[in-house]
Design a protein around this motif. Structure first.
Motif: not given
Length: 131
Positions: A111-120
């Motif tokens: 979930a955190v990797t998906e969220r940070i990927s969305g930010k980038f």
């Protein structure tokens, strides 16, 4: 100039915490049959709540100095659970609990990797001009 927002920094710390937790849980599972091994856990929530309740103060020696802001580096700490013993050999690793924690941590990490990927991806869209 600050390139990334506090959100990205917070997500980075969450990934670091999750990676440490993965190592600790894996170590517990690997030592499930080791005599007198005591299970370990990552304690981040307690550390965070303690830090949030105690504000960081700094003494400015000149009024021209910049105002000090709290930028503490919160790190997780590994704690050993010495108060229990589930096996006759002194080992206190509960394999069912560790496997559940492993699955929970994997879901959290994803979930955190998906969220940070969305930010980038948002930053990439801004840099490209919306294309």
């Amino acid at each position: 100039m600050k390139l990334f927002s506090n959100t990205i920094h917070s997500l980075e710390k969450a990934l670091d915490n999750s990676a440490l937790r993965q190592k600790v849980i894996s170590n517990n599972i690997a030592n499930v049959d080791t005599p007198n091994y005591k299970a370990q856990d990552v304690s981040f929530k307690n550390l965070l709540s303690n830090e949030m309740n105690s504000p960081l103060r700094a003494n400015r020696t000149n009024e021209k100095h910049f105002e000090f802001t709290s930028s503490k580096r919160l790190n997780s700490q590994v704690v050993t659970k010495n108060d229990t013993a589930y096996n006759h050999n002194g080992n206190n690793v509960d394999i069912d609990k560790e496997m559940a924690l492993l699955a929970e941590n994997q879901i959290y990490y994803n979930a955190v990797t998906e969220r940070i990927s969305g930010k980038f991806n948002t930053l990439k869209t801004v840099i490209k001009g919306g294309n």
